[in-house]
Scaffold this active site. Structure first.
Site, short mmCIF file in Angstrom:
data_model
loop_
_atom_site.label_atom_id
_atom_site.label_comp_id
_atom_site.label_asym_id
_atom_site.label_seq_id
_atom_site.Cartn_x
_atom_site.Cartn_y
_atom_site.Cartn_z
N SER A 1 31.92 40.17 46.66
CA SER A 1 32.63 39.90 47.77
C SER A 1 33.18 41.27 48.23
O SER A 1 33.69 42.20 47.33
CB SER A 1 33.65 38.93 47.91
OG SER A 1 34.53 39.09 48.69
N TYR B 1 41.69 34.86 45.44
CA TYR B 1 40.50 35.46 45.84
C TYR B 1 40.42 36.92 45.42
O TYR B 1 39.58 37.55 44.85
CB TYR B 1 40.04 35.17 47.08
CG TYR B 1 38.31 35.18 47.29
CD1 TYR B 1 37.52 34.46 46.77
CD2 TYR B 1 38.09 36.08 48.24
CE1 TYR B 1 36.22 34.37 47.05
CE2 TYR B 1 36.67 36.34 48.50
CZ TYR B 1 35.66 35.42 48.09
OH TYR B 1 34.44 35.52 48.25
N LYS C 1 38.27 38.57 42.41
CA LYS C 1 37.06 39.31 43.00
C LYS C 1 37.09 40.84 42.60
O LYS C 1 36.13 41.62 42.32
CB LYS C 1 36.88 39.34 44.50
CG LYS C 1 36.57 37.92 44.93
CD LYS C 1 34.99 37.53 44.07
CE LYS C 1 34.42 36.12 44.80
NZ LYS C 1 33.07 35.79 44.28
#
Length: 263
Positions: free
Chosen positions: A138, A151, A155
């Site tokens: 991502s 997140y 990530k």
């Protein structure tokens, strides 16, 4: 990597980018595509729609023993794994208030699952003198997922681990790619919008939401060129440079965007 006659494993393959990879890799002439997901029925549905080249499996990527069994079973059936796509991912849509269980799941799916697959698949690849790892990380891994602390953190960890693998193993024939898309029209984004997650609103407001098939166009090109960073949204490279050159200005811009979307 030319995908013709390759043996490929894809996690998170029941929908979104993973399912699009399975379809496209088959069209590119892959010898076998193993479609795995925690949702075994979803993986089976994708594989059945593709045809005999695709093989479904229900796998929990947070369970290292299941990942080891997946790799061993695939190598036993097809003789090797040429490309392993660690594609499964989860989001929380929250900040520091998110409970420990959700943080732990984000860590296990978004980072440790990549560690588990690398542990399992690298010995065979190294013995054969080659192989490719594709980790879906991502754009949040090189920028920031506004509204989702877990997140963002995991990530970034995923990109860091992929870079470590590339530095450590490239001279031994292993290629590593970190796939870092921004907005993609997947169930994850749709669910975030339905739940009112700030991060999903930011992505939708950007006006740059790609289809999974468009993302996989970039994947196929990136694999062919053996690139480390695969950026389906080219503007992410510009954003990353701005962030590195002027972190205070970059953060000020994000805060302005947040104010616009929340007031």
């Amino acid at each position: 990597m030319n995908l013709t006659d390759r043996v490929v494993v894809i996690t998170g393959g029941a929908g979104g980018i993973g399912a699009a990879m399975a379809r496209r890799f088959t069209a590119e002439g892959a010898a076998a595509v193993v479609v795995t997901d925690l949702d075994g029925d979803g993986a089976r549905s994708v594989a059945e729609a593709i045809g005999p080249v695709a093989h479904p499996a229900a796998v929990d990527v947070t369970d290292e023993e299941q990942v080891r069994s997946l790799v061993a079973d695939t190598e036993r059936q097809f003789g090797r794994i040429d490309l392993f796509c660690a594609n499964a991912g989860v989001t929380t849509g929250g900040g520091i208030e998110v409970d420990d269980a959700a943080w732990d799941r984000s860590w296990r799916v978004n980072v440790l699952a990549h560690v588990y697959s690398a542990r399992a698949v690298l010995p065979g690849m190294l013995a054969r003198g080659g192989g490719h790892l594709l980790h879906t990380c991502s754009a949040a891994g090189v920028l920031t997922a506004v509204g989702d602390a877990a997140y963002t953190a995991t990530k970034h960890g995923a990109v860091g681990f992929a870079e470590w693998l590339s530095v450590t193993y490239r001279d031994r024939g292993i290629r590593v790619s970190a796939l870092c898309p921004q907005g993609v029209d997947t169930p994850m984004l749709a669910g975030g919008l339905a739940d009112g997650h700030l991060g999903a609103k930011v992505i939708a407001a950007s006006g740059a939401v790609l289809t999974p098939d468009q993302v996989v166009d970039a994947v196929v090109a990136g694999l062919a060129e053996e690139r480390f960073l695969i950026l389906p949204h080219p503007e992410v490279a510009t954003y990353a440079r701005r962030r590195a050159e002027d972190p205070d200005g970059w953060q000020a811009g994000l805060r302005k965007l947040v104010r616009r979307l929340t007031t």
